[in-house]
Design a protein around this motif. Structure first.
Motif, PDB file in Angstrom:
ATOM      1  N   VAL A 108      39.400  54.184  41.122  1.00  0.00           N
ATOM      2  CA  VAL A 108      39.339  55.135  42.227  1.00  0.00           C
ATOM      3  C   VAL A 108      40.262  54.540  43.284  1.00  0.00           C
ATOM      4  O   VAL A 108      39.910  53.597  43.985  1.00  0.00           O
ATOM      5  CB  VAL A 108      37.901  55.308  42.747  1.00  0.00           C
ATOM      6  N   ALA A 109      41.466  55.075  43.343  1.00  0.00           N
ATOM      7  CA  ALA A 109      42.512  54.476  44.173  1.00  0.00           C
ATOM      8  C   ALA A 109      43.605  55.502  44.412  1.00  0.00           C
ATOM      9  O   ALA A 109      43.575  56.595  43.862  1.00  0.00           O
ATOM     10  CB  ALA A 109      43.083  53.244  43.471  1.00  0.00           C
ATOM     11  N   CYS A 110      44.581  55.115  45.200  1.00  0.00           N
ATOM     12  CA  CYS A 110      45.728  55.969  45.476  1.00  0.00           C
ATOM     13  C   CYS A 110      46.957  55.396  44.767  1.00  0.00           C
ATOM     14  O   CYS A 110      47.353  54.261  45.038  1.00  0.00           O
ATOM     15  CB  CYS A 110      45.975  56.056  46.976  1.00  0.00           C
ATOM     16  N   THR A 111      47.512  56.176  43.873  1.00  0.00           N
ATOM     17  CA  THR A 111      48.697  55.730  43.121  1.00  0.00           C
ATOM     18  C   THR A 111      49.808  55.307  44.072  1.00  0.00           C
ATOM     19  O   THR A 111      50.475  54.285  43.839  1.00  0.00           O
ATOM     20  CB  THR A 111      49.173  56.850  42.177  1.00  0.00           C
ATOM     21  N   LEU A 112      50.032  56.067  45.137  1.00  0.00           N
ATOM     22  CA  LEU A 112      51.118  55.739  46.069  1.00  0.00           C
ATOM     23  C   LEU A 112      50.892  54.386  46.742  1.00  0.00           C
ATOM     24  O   LEU A 112      51.832  53.588  46.887  1.00  0.00           O
ATOM     25  CB  LEU A 112      51.262  56.838  47.123  1.00  0.00           C
ATOM     26  N   VAL A 113      49.656  54.110  47.153  1.00  0.00           N
ATOM     27  CA  VAL A 113      49.347  52.815  47.767  1.00  0.00           C
ATOM     28  C   VAL A 113      49.491  51.711  46.724  1.00  0.00           C
ATOM     29  O   VAL A 113      50.061  50.649  47.015  1.00  0.00           O
ATOM     30  CB  VAL A 113      47.929  52.822  48.367  1.00  0.00           C
ATOM     31  N   LYS A 118      52.498  46.937  45.141  1.00  0.00           N
ATOM     32  CA  LYS A 118      52.768  46.257  43.865  1.00  0.00           C
ATOM     33  C   LYS A 118      51.501  45.932  43.079  1.00  0.00           C
ATOM     34  O   LYS A 118      51.392  44.913  42.416  1.00  0.00           O
ATOM     35  CB  LYS A 118      53.612  45.004  44.087  1.00  0.00           C
ATOM     36  N   GLN A 119      50.497  46.822  43.168  1.00  0.00           N
ATOM     37  CA  GLN A 119      49.255  46.660  42.424  1.00  0.00           C
ATOM     38  C   GLN A 119      49.170  47.626  41.256  1.00  0.00           C
ATOM     39  O   GLN A 119      48.149  47.721  40.601  1.00  0.00           O
ATOM     40  CB  GLN A 119      48.046  46.876  43.352  1.00  0.00           C
ATOM     41  N   TYR A 120      50.249  48.359  41.012  1.00  0.00           N
ATOM     42  CA  TYR A 120      50.247  49.362  39.959  1.00  0.00           C
ATOM     43  C   TYR A 120      50.372  48.675  38.605  1.00  0.00           C
ATOM     44  O   TYR A 120      49.779  48.987  37.664  1.00  0.00           O
ATOM     45  CB  TYR A 120      51.362  50.383  40.151  1.00  0.00           C
TER      46      TYR A 120
END
Length: 120
Positions: A108-113, A118-120
């Motif tokens: 549950v997160a924001c892809t853009l953030v 750099k956590q993607y």
């Protein structure tokens, strides 16, 4: 090439977060595919309107509210992604359970953030 991401709920409208996400995913050289209500091209990514049996999907990033996700449950499970990202407004505890029961990670997160930090 990076692991493949499916943007589900992709939009041709530039102000939509799903559209921005496609651009950012490509900027960071992520292999990206997309499904939305209208076909077209965003950056170099074709938006499909049908449920394409993509292979090697690592991540599904959702831009559909919980009610609109229901018809896609079986499709997403059939892709066997490593994880599904629930962007703001897409939170869906019912679907979290189904994914976890199939050994698919729920974020549950924001892809853009995630991309910008750099956590993607």
């Amino acid at each position: 090439m990076s692991k493949k991401t499916l943007v589900l709920g992709a939009s041709l409208k530039e102000q939509r977060y799903s559209n921005v996400a496609i651009y950012r995913l490509r900027k960071f050289n992520n292999d990206t595919v997309a499904i939305g209500l209208r076909s077209g091209i965003v950056d170099d990514v074709k938006i499909h309107t049908e449920l394409v049996p993509f292979t090697d999907i690592d991540t599904v990033t959702l831009y559909l509210n919980p009610q609109r996700q229901v018809p896609y449950y079986d499709y997403i499970l059939s892709l066997k992604p490593s994880r599904v990202i629930f962007n703001p407004g897409t939170e869906n505890p019912e679907f979290y359970q189904m994914l976890e029961n199939n050994d698919i990670e729920v974020e549950v997160a924001c892809t853009l953030v995630m991309l910008s930090t750099k956590q993607y």
